[in-house]
Enzyme design. Structure first.
Site, PDB file in Angstrom:
ATOM      1  N   ASP A  99      -0.169  -4.001   1.591  1.00  0.00           N
ATOM      2  CA  ASP A  99      -0.835  -2.579   1.906  1.00  0.00           C
ATOM      3  C   ASP A  99      -2.225  -2.874   1.703  1.00  0.00           C
ATOM      4  O   ASP A  99      -2.747  -3.224   0.813  1.00  0.00           O
ATOM      5  CB  ASP A  99      -0.249  -1.545   1.079  1.00  0.00           C
TER       6      ASP A  99
ATOM      7  N   ASP B 262       8.655   6.433   6.864  1.00  0.00           N
ATOM      8  CA  ASP B 262       8.052   6.889   5.205  1.00  0.00           C
ATOM      9  C   ASP B 262       8.933   7.982   4.926  1.00  0.00           C
ATOM     10  O   ASP B 262       8.126   9.356   4.773  1.00  0.00           O
ATOM     11  CB  ASP B 262       6.573   6.998   5.230  1.00  0.00           C
TER      12      ASP B 262
HETATM   13  O1  1PR Z   1       0.725   6.194  10.110  1.00  0.00           O
HETATM   14  O2  1PR Z   1       0.826   4.532  11.976  1.00  0.00           O
HETATM   15  O3  1PR Z   1      -1.386   4.911  10.463  1.00  0.00           O
HETATM   16  O4  1PR Z   1       0.644   3.844   9.535  1.00  0.00           O
HETATM   17  C1  1PR Z   1       0.142   3.812   8.190  1.00  0.00           C
HETATM   18  C2  1PR Z   1       1.204   2.779   7.631  1.00  0.00           C
HETATM   19  O5  1PR Z   1       0.513   2.754   6.219  1.00  0.00           O
HETATM   20  C3  1PR Z   1       2.838   3.269   7.446  1.00  0.00           C
HETATM   21  O6  1PR Z   1       3.364   2.047   7.754  1.00  0.00           O
HETATM   22  C4  1PR Z   1       2.888   3.692   6.016  1.00  0.00           C
HETATM   23  O7  1PR Z   1       4.158   3.354   5.927  1.00  0.00           O
HETATM   24  C5  1PR Z   1       1.778   2.714   5.341  1.00  0.00           C
HETATM   25  N1  1PR Z   1       1.280   3.645   4.101  1.00  0.00           N
HETATM   26  C6  1PR Z   1       0.560   4.824   4.341  1.00  0.00           C
HETATM   27  N2  1PR Z   1       0.333   5.243   2.981  1.00  0.00           N
HETATM   28  C7  1PR Z   1       0.691   4.252   2.025  1.00  0.00           C
HETATM   29  C8  1PR Z   1       0.528   4.234   0.514  1.00  0.00           C
HETATM   30  O8  1PR Z   1       1.387   3.446  -0.021  1.00  0.00           O
HETATM   31  N3  1PR Z   1       0.048   4.954   0.262  1.00  0.00           N
HETATM   32  N4  1PR Z   1       1.983   2.242   2.386  1.00  0.00           N
HETATM   33  C9  1PR Z   1       1.489   3.293   2.645  1.00  0.00           C
HETATM   34  C10 1PR Z   1       3.396   2.167   2.680  1.00  0.00           C
HETATM   35  C11 1PR Z   1       5.068   1.056   1.922  1.00  0.00           C
HETATM   36  C12 1PR Z   1       5.803  -0.251   2.046  1.00  0.00           C
HETATM   37  C13 1PR Z   1       5.691  -0.970   0.896  1.00  0.00           C
HETATM   38  C14 1PR Z   1       7.094  -0.967   0.347  1.00  0.00           C
HETATM   39  C15 1PR Z   1       7.554  -1.848  -0.714  1.00  0.00           C
HETATM   40  N5  1PR Z   1       3.820   0.960   1.795  1.00  0.00           N
HETATM   41  O9  1PR Z   1       5.102  -0.968   2.914  1.00  0.00           O
HETATM   42  O10 1PR Z   1       4.982  -2.285   0.650  1.00  0.00           O
HETATM   43  O11 1PR Z   1       7.568   0.446  -0.206  1.00  0.00           O
HETATM   44  O12 1PR Z   1       6.971  -1.787  -1.892  1.00  0.00           O
HETATM   45  P1  1PR Z   1       7.650  -2.121  -3.163  1.00  0.00           P
HETATM   46  O13 1PR Z   1       8.450  -3.495  -2.982  1.00  0.00           O
HETATM   47  O14 1PR Z   1       6.433  -2.539  -4.274  1.00  0.00           O
HETATM   48  O15 1PR Z   1       8.541  -1.357  -3.725  1.00  0.00           O
HETATM   49  P2  1PR Z   1       0.297   5.046  10.534  1.00  0.00           P
END
Ligand code: 1PR
Length: 526
Positions: A225, A380
């Site tokens: 991320d 999400d």
């Molecule tokens: O909406 O098309 O602009 O895409 C934004 C992207 O960013 C989406 O794929 C969304 O999932 C991601 N995103 C937005 N905000 C966050 C955040 O964390 N604040 N991250 C975010 C999402 C989730 C996973 C993470 C797993 C594994 N991250 O990718 O890596 O949950 O984590 P873990 O193994 O530590 O539990 P758009």
């Protein structure tokens, strides 16, 4: 000197990087004469067959390519670049002329397994070819496709691969050859194969062979991320349930290019970058992210997925950029797949409201040019408990394997946008089904309740989504130990498992996860 045929829609950057890493000198085809003057030609292709053939015709490349092939000079077609050698494809309903060097056609997979066929699969070797010299017969290569070859002449088959049934995964006649898999994305073993093509003058096969390879592996994916921290530096961050700040500051877990390289070397099967503030910053203005992809793809030879901010956009001067423009820039910078989050929710809601495909959505536009396999949907969701099934009319209700906080037995998973900041009246199962119908090729299934908790994947959610679609599903969020990976593969049909926190914090190396899976009898790429 290697001449590379870039017809405009494939990910040529990875092939260029691989050839350069191997010490080859590159020349790009810019006019038909460049094909005729080539000594060794590589034709990498990703995307849609019909689109590719139209472009080859429009650029007047068909005749020079035929002449080149007839001269038996070395030619290497990758994926679509190999399919182009055949008479026609079920993926093309226009009547454009193909190269027709090999008799036969390209057919869609007919299987109950997920299509596209995505991941690391083995090869059964049918000919002794210098191309495969020094390649471990137990090795796996990276595949990503929905269509496969059906040659009329079995003597051209170099390898087959098993995915439900045996299909032809590479062909060779004289010095003309092609692979369905992507050597440029197949780590060290793929580099060996490319090195053979580049360094050997005579590639003719020397007789039949009969060597059985391995089957499709489950994938272990490292996710980064990425966002700017408060000092303006692009960092890899990681939150708990999407909150990436600690005492007000964005957590900094490392530099994206360095971490991606580390995970490649440690055995990650794919690397995913999510530009998590892409929903508010237009990615084409966010040049550092494109730079990250460019730099990463120079040294990382496994597939790269990039998500964040892929949607239509109008800038302050009124200039309109389509989602396809954004995706194209990512592909040109080294991405193999793009991932769409927020925009997919809007598109799916509009599609479900009218039942009509406009052809204009980001999913449809990008799949049309780059193929379904290049379009991942990142979901999400947040779990919503219900007291009675009546409270969730019209939603995909799920019987939970564990009771809720007030002893509820059922729940549904609500879609969110903008990284969980807003919720929508749409459930995750409906979103996945709608996106598949619109042409998405894979689902990246996060879960906000589990993200960063180390509590394990949400198996109820994964089963509900995986059982509702016929495209591959990547299970994400919550991995905290090796057992969580074997659980997700033993208790669901997910094709891949993704983790972030445990890898960034060096709690568990990727290799330990793979060793554990192999001990449990789950096929993994070593
Ligand atoms: O909406 O098309 O602009 O895409 C934004 C992207 O960013 C989406 O794929 C969304 O999932 C991601 N995103 C937005 N905000 C966050 C955040 O964390 N604040 N991250 C975010 C999402 C989730 C996973 C993470 C797993 C594994 N991250 O990718 O890596 O949950 O984590 P873990 O193994 O530590 O539990 P758009």
């Amino acid at each position: 000197m290697i001449t590379l045929l870039d017809y405009g829609a494939g990910n040529v950057r990875s092939v260029m990087n691989a050839v350069e890493k191997l010490g080859g000198t590159l020349k790009l085809v810019t006019r038909p004469e460049d094909i005729l003057g080539a000594e060794k030609l590589i034709f990498p292709g990703v995307g849609n067959y019909g689109n590719m053939i139209q472009i080859l015709n429009r650029k007047n490349y068909i005749d020079p390519l035929r002449q080149y092939l007839e001269s038996d000079r070395p030619f290497f077609g990758i994926c679509l670049g190999m399919q182009a050698l055949f008479d026609d494809s079920e993926e093309d309903n226009s009547n454009h002329e193909s190269l027709g060097f090999f008799k036969g056609r390209v057919a869609r997979f007919k299987t109950d397994l997920a299509v596209p066929h995505i991941g690391w699969n083995g090869i059964n070797i049918k000919q002794k070819s210098p191309l495969l010299e020094g390649v471990d017969p137990d090795a796996r290569f990276y595949f990503v496709h929905s269509y496969h070859l059906v040659p009329e002449d079995p003597s051209v088959i170099l390898t087959t691969t098993t995915y439900d049934y045996e299909f032809v995964s590479s062909v060779q006649k004289g010095n003309v050859m092609g692979t369905q898999f992507h050597p440029e994305k197949s780590g060290k073993v793929g580099m060996k194969l490319l090195e053979n093509f580049i360094s050997k003058d005579d590639l003719h096969s020397t007789g039949p062979a009969d060597i059985q390879g391995k089957h499709l592996a489950k994938r272990v994916i490292a996710c980064l991320d990425v966002r700017s921290n408060d000092d303006g530096d692009l960092v890899v961050t990681k939150g708990d349930q999407y909150d990436v700040r600690d005492k007000g500051n964005v957590r900094n877990l490392g530099q994206p290019v360095d971490l991606a390289k580390r995970y490649y070397e440690e055995g990650a099967d794919e690397i995913t970058f999510l530009n998590i503030t892409g929903f508010r910053d237009f990615p084409l203005k966010d040049m550092p992210m494109l730079k990250v992809l460019e730099e990463t793809s120079k040294n990382v030879f496994v597939p790269l997925t990039i998500g964040g901010g892929i949607r239509d956009y109008t800038d302050s001067n009124g200039r309109v950029y389509s989602a396809l423009d954004v995706a194209s820039q990512y592909f040109r910078s080294g991405a193999d797949k793009i991932s769409i989050g927020s925009d997919a929710v809007d598109v799916a809601q509009a599609y479900l409201a009218t039942g009509e495909k406009t052809g204009e959505s980001a999913i449809e536009q990008i799949a049309r040019v780059y193929g379904n396999q290049a379009v991942v949907i990142s979901i999400d969701p947040k779990r919503v408990w219900v007291d009675s099934p009546e409270d969730a009319k019209g939603l995909h209700l799920i019987q939970s394997s564990e009771p809720g906080p007030e002893n509820q037995s059922h729940c549904w998973y609500q879609c969110t946008v903008q990284g969980g900041r807003q919720t929508r009246d749409l459930d995750a199962v409906a979103l996945a089904m709608a996106c598949e119908a619109l042409g998405a090729g894979e689902i990246l299934l996060n879960c906000i309740d589990r993200d960063g908790t180390n509590a394990g994947f949400d198996l109820d959610l994964i089963n509900a989504v995986r059982n509702a679609v016929s495209i591959p599903v990547i299970a994400s969020s919550g991995a905290g130990c090796e057992d969580h990976f074997s659980q997700v593969f033993e208790k669901t049909n997910a094709e891949a498992a993704l983790a972030a926190g445990i890898f960034h914090r060096k709690e568990i190396p990727i290799q330990a996860v793979k060793t554990h899976l192999a001990q449990r009898g789950i096929g993994v790429r070593q």
